[in-house]
Scaffold this active site. Structure first.
Site, mmCIF file in Angstrom:
data_model
loop_
_atom_site.group_PDB
_atom_site.id
_atom_site.type_symbol
_atom_site.label_atom_id
_atom_site.label_comp_id
_atom_site.label_asym_id
_atom_site.label_seq_id
_atom_site.Cartn_x
_atom_site.Cartn_y
_atom_site.Cartn_z
ATOM 1 N N ARG A 1 0.590 -1.457 0.657
ATOM 2 C CA ARG A 1 -0.268 0.203 0.413
ATOM 3 C C ARG A 1 0.972 1.165 -0.401
ATOM 4 O O ARG A 1 1.985 1.086 0.879
ATOM 5 C CB ARG A 1 -1.131 -0.018 1.409
ATOM 6 C CG ARG A 1 -1.758 1.536 1.738
ATOM 7 C CD ARG A 1 -3.216 1.341 2.017
ATOM 8 N NE ARG A 1 -3.804 2.062 2.317
ATOM 9 C CZ ARG A 1 -4.711 2.182 3.228
ATOM 10 N NH1 ARG A 1 -4.734 1.460 4.260
ATOM 11 N NH2 ARG A 1 -5.332 3.471 2.831
ATOM 12 N N HIS B 1 -7.936 7.441 0.013
ATOM 13 C CA HIS B 1 -8.718 5.424 0.650
ATOM 14 C C HIS B 1 -9.111 4.529 -0.734
ATOM 15 O O HIS B 1 -10.255 4.319 -1.269
ATOM 16 C CB HIS B 1 -9.913 5.751 0.790
ATOM 17 C CG HIS B 1 -9.385 6.151 2.665
ATOM 18 N ND1 HIS B 1 -10.485 6.926 3.385
ATOM 19 C CD2 HIS B 1 -8.896 5.938 3.442
ATOM 20 C CE1 HIS B 1 -10.414 7.005 4.630
ATOM 21 N NE2 HIS B 1 -9.173 6.052 5.032
ATOM 22 N N SER C 1 -10.886 5.228 11.349
ATOM 23 C CA SER C 1 -9.478 5.941 12.245
ATOM 24 C C SER C 1 -9.651 7.751 10.877
ATOM 25 O O SER C 1 -9.423 8.480 11.734
ATOM 26 C CB SER C 1 -8.922 5.772 12.710
ATOM 27 O OG SER C 1 -8.076 4.631 11.991
ATOM 28 N N GLY C 2 -9.486 6.961 9.805
ATOM 29 C CA GLY C 2 -9.832 8.012 9.616
ATOM 30 C C GLY C 2 -10.755 7.763 7.959
ATOM 31 O O GLY C 2 -11.197 7.342 7.894
ATOM 32 N N ARG D 1 -7.875 13.721 13.127
ATOM 33 C CA ARG D 1 -7.650 14.161 11.718
ATOM 34 C C ARG D 1 -8.291 15.961 12.003
ATOM 35 O O ARG D 1 -9.822 15.278 12.332
ATOM 36 C CB ARG D 1 -7.347 13.519 10.629
ATOM 37 C CG ARG D 1 -5.577 13.555 10.977
ATOM 38 C CD ARG D 1 -5.975 12.731 9.442
ATOM 39 N NE ARG D 1 -6.131 11.033 9.709
ATOM 40 C CZ ARG D 1 -5.715 10.584 8.342
ATOM 41 N NH1 ARG D 1 -5.796 10.990 7.481
ATOM 42 N NH2 ARG D 1 -5.572 9.021 8.916
ATOM 43 N N ARG E 1 -16.689 4.203 19.651
ATOM 44 C CA ARG E 1 -16.836 3.819 21.101
ATOM 45 C C ARG E 1 -17.173 4.497 21.778
ATOM 46 O O ARG E 1 -18.114 4.123 22.954
ATOM 47 C CB ARG E 1 -16.300 2.477 20.486
ATOM 48 C CG ARG E 1 -16.472 0.843 19.867
ATOM 49 C CD ARG E 1 -15.643 0.117 19.710
ATOM 50 N NE ARG E 1 -14.051 0.568 19.386
ATOM 51 C CZ ARG E 1 -13.307 -0.426 18.354
ATOM 52 N NH1 ARG E 1 -13.343 -1.562 18.088
ATOM 53 N NH2 ARG E 1 -12.179 -0.029 18.392
ATOM 54 N N GLU F 1 -9.706 -3.790 1.647
ATOM 55 C CA GLU F 1 -8.113 -3.211 0.710
ATOM 56 C C GLU F 1 -6.763 -4.148 0.577
ATOM 57 O O GLU F 1 -6.404 -3.536 -0.051
ATOM 58 C CB GLU F 1 -7.533 -2.087 1.836
ATOM 59 C CG GLU F 1 -8.644 -0.393 1.378
ATOM 60 C CD GLU F 1 -8.377 0.472 2.944
ATOM 61 O OE1 GLU F 1 -8.613 0.025 4.203
ATOM 62 O OE2 GLU F 1 -8.254 1.586 2.935
HETATM 63 P P1 ADP Z 1 -8.311 1.868 10.185
HETATM 64 O O1 ADP Z 1 -8.463 1.145 9.514
HETATM 65 O O2 ADP Z 1 -8.800 3.593 9.981
HETATM 66 O O3 ADP Z 1 -7.654 2.096 11.410
HETATM 67 P P2 ADP Z 1 -10.469 1.253 10.509
HETATM 68 O O4 ADP Z 1 -11.202 1.362 9.811
HETATM 69 O O5 ADP Z 1 -10.405 -0.255 11.247
HETATM 70 O O6 ADP Z 1 -9.970 2.151 10.679
HETATM 71 O O7 ADP Z 1 -12.626 1.108 12.078
HETATM 72 C C1 ADP Z 1 -10.988 1.998 13.203
HETATM 73 C C2 ADP Z 1 -12.709 2.936 13.558
HETATM 74 O O8 ADP Z 1 -13.649 2.194 13.859
HETATM 75 C C3 ADP Z 1 -12.092 3.069 15.631
HETATM 76 O O9 ADP Z 1 -11.510 3.609 16.398
HETATM 77 C C4 ADP Z 1 -13.644 2.582 16.008
HETATM 78 O O10 ADP Z 1 -14.239 4.439 16.158
HETATM 79 C C5 ADP Z 1 -14.640 3.240 14.714
HETATM 80 N N1 ADP Z 1 -14.893 1.054 15.026
HETATM 81 C C6 ADP Z 1 -14.586 0.164 15.201
HETATM 82 N N2 ADP Z 1 -15.956 -0.781 15.722
HETATM 83 C C7 ADP Z 1 -16.759 0.435 15.896
HETATM 84 C C8 ADP Z 1 -18.276 -0.554 16.989
HETATM 85 N N3 ADP Z 1 -18.660 -0.583 17.203
HETATM 86 N N4 ADP Z 1 -18.975 0.907 17.447
HETATM 87 C C9 ADP Z 1 -18.627 2.192 16.902
HETATM 88 N N5 ADP Z 1 -17.099 2.440 15.451
HETATM 89 C C10 ADP Z 1 -16.251 1.527 15.873
#
Ligand code: ADP
Length: 390
Positions: free
Chosen positions: A90, A178, A208-209, A238, A282, A376
């Site tokens: 990536r 993305h 998170s992004g 961010r 969460r 991804e």
């Molecule tokens: P990345 O790949 O960008 O790190 P993800 O797509 O794995 O991010 O998403 C992570 C975010 O998803 C966490 O920071 C959290 O806020 C959110 N998340 C994961 N599970 C839950 C849930 N059950 N309820 C609410 N938010 C969730």
């Protein structure tokens, strides 16, 4: 067995997955080395989530990403008798030119290095494992898969900023990111909902992004991300879209240094900055603090505004798709967001939403609303296979 290794390197972590290529791609294991340089820990899981490895390492053993890559390579070699046929990476930035995945050679690597100024926080991390593998296994095909490629078909009108044209020429453009996630979702929609896949679709990648993408006929035509992955929606830490005047104020009036502004916008803003509680949705949903509720309200408000913008870019909207951590896992957040889309014709089916069905809107909803889990890494494995086999 022939296998492909997929690598996703961040500032202090190296995530990877291994896919078998026999009879189609199938995932064999996934792992990550966290805490590179501080408290390195390698964890690897099989497809049934069984733990295959969990090792703590000293910072001197794994001081940086190349060391992490070597250690992961050693583990895979010792453990697997499989034949590694290619590695897919990536890579955040493919600059203005790379509109697809590419086999990496010396020239490509030099091009990718030249994009470091466009993504100084991410691109060097993405390139470090590529160099480490080239040193050890110069014969092994490596493929760069870009977060920007899927958006390269945007019109000139869409990918310009209204600043003097010379900056566009040197690469100051609205690239969008993305892209591997959106490409995967666009392909998946063709399989899961072919009747809608060619239509006007807004996809919300909320992790998170976080960003959103407008798809027309399965192609990206607009994105909320711009020159960097700071633009658009507020994210975990961010800021999202911000008046450039705020940056000038911080520099001129508050006397902040560029590094301080960068940290503020990338690491101390978004849900974390607004709530002062957490960057994790969460935790914010569970929190009793009013600032946590406010941060979520702001997040949902901005998603609603950007949905309107992307619907305008598409000249209307047939479907809205949720994906990534928040989009895939939080019925509550989906409910709040769909409430902002009612004016576009969305009607949520609460039971389907609670179960996380593919289609979560009611049969009479004018706007169809879907949940499509992204992958991804599988997208990278597909590009890697296709690129090394041509
Ligand atoms: P990345 O790949 O960008 O790190 P993800 O797509 O794995 O991010 O998403 C992570 C975010 O998803 C966490 O920071 C959290 O806020 C959110 N998340 C994961 N599970 C839950 C849930 N059950 N309820 C609410 N938010 C969730």
């Amino acid at each position: 067995m022939d296998v492909i290794l997929v690598v996703n390197a961040g500032s202090s972590s190296l995530k990877f997955e291994v896919f078998s290529v026999e009879g189609g791609l199938s995932k064999l294991l996934k792992g990550q080395m966290e805490g590179v340089g501080t408290a390195p820990r390698l964890r690897i899981k099989g497809t049934g989530s069984e733990m295959l490895a969990d090792h703590q390492h000293s910072p001197s053993e794994v001081p940086d990403l190349p060391a992490a890559m070597r250690l992961v390579g050693d583990w895979l070699r010792e453990r697997h008798q499989d034949r590694l046929v290619a590695v897919g990476h990536r890579v955040v930035h493919g600059g203005p030119d790379y509109d697809r995945a590419v086999l990496i050679d010396k020239t490509v690597l030099a091009d990718l290095e030249s994009y470091v100024p466009l993504a100084p926080l991410h691109q060097p991390n993405n390139l470090a494992p590529i160099r480490a593998i080239r040193q050890r296994r110069p014969d092994l095909p490596q493929v760069a898969c870009f977060d920007t490629s899927f958006h390269r078909g945007h019109s000139a009108v869409a990918d310009h900023y209204a600043i003097p044209e010379r900056f566009y020429a040197e690469g100051v453009r609205r690239y969008g990111f993305h892209g591997l996630s959106y490409e995967y979702v666009a392909n998946r929609l063709r399989e899961l909902a072919p009747e809608i896949a060619g239509g006007r679709i807004v996809v919300a990648h909320l992790g998170s992004g976080a960003s959103m993408c407008a798809l027309l006929g399965g192609h990206s035509v607009e994105s909320t991300f711009g020159f960097t992955a700071l633009d658009g929606l507020p994210m975990g830490t961010r800021c999202g879209q911000i008046d450039p005047g705020v940056i000038l104020y911080l520099l001129d009036q508050k006397g902040m240094k560029p590094d301080g502004v960068r940290d503020l916008l990338y690491k101390e803003s978004g849900l974390m900055g607004l709530s002062g509680v957490s960057n994790d949705v969460r935790a914010l949903l569970e929190s009793l603090q009013s600032s946590a509720a406010f941060a979520l309200e702001h997040f949902v408000h901005r998603i609603g505004l950007h949905a309107g913008m992307l619907a305008a870019a598409l000249g209307g909207i047939d479907a809205f798709v949720f994906t990534a951590g928040i989009g895939e896992n939080s019925p509550e957040m989906r409910k709040r967001i769909v409430a902002k889309l009612e004016w576009l014709g969305a009607k949520l089916d609460p039971e389907r939403n609670a179960k996380g069905d593919l289609l979560i809107s009611t049969p009479d909803s004018r706007l169809r609303v879907y949940v499509v889990p992204t992958d991804e890494e599988l997208m990278i494995a597909r590009h890697t296979l296709a690129t090394t086999r041509t």
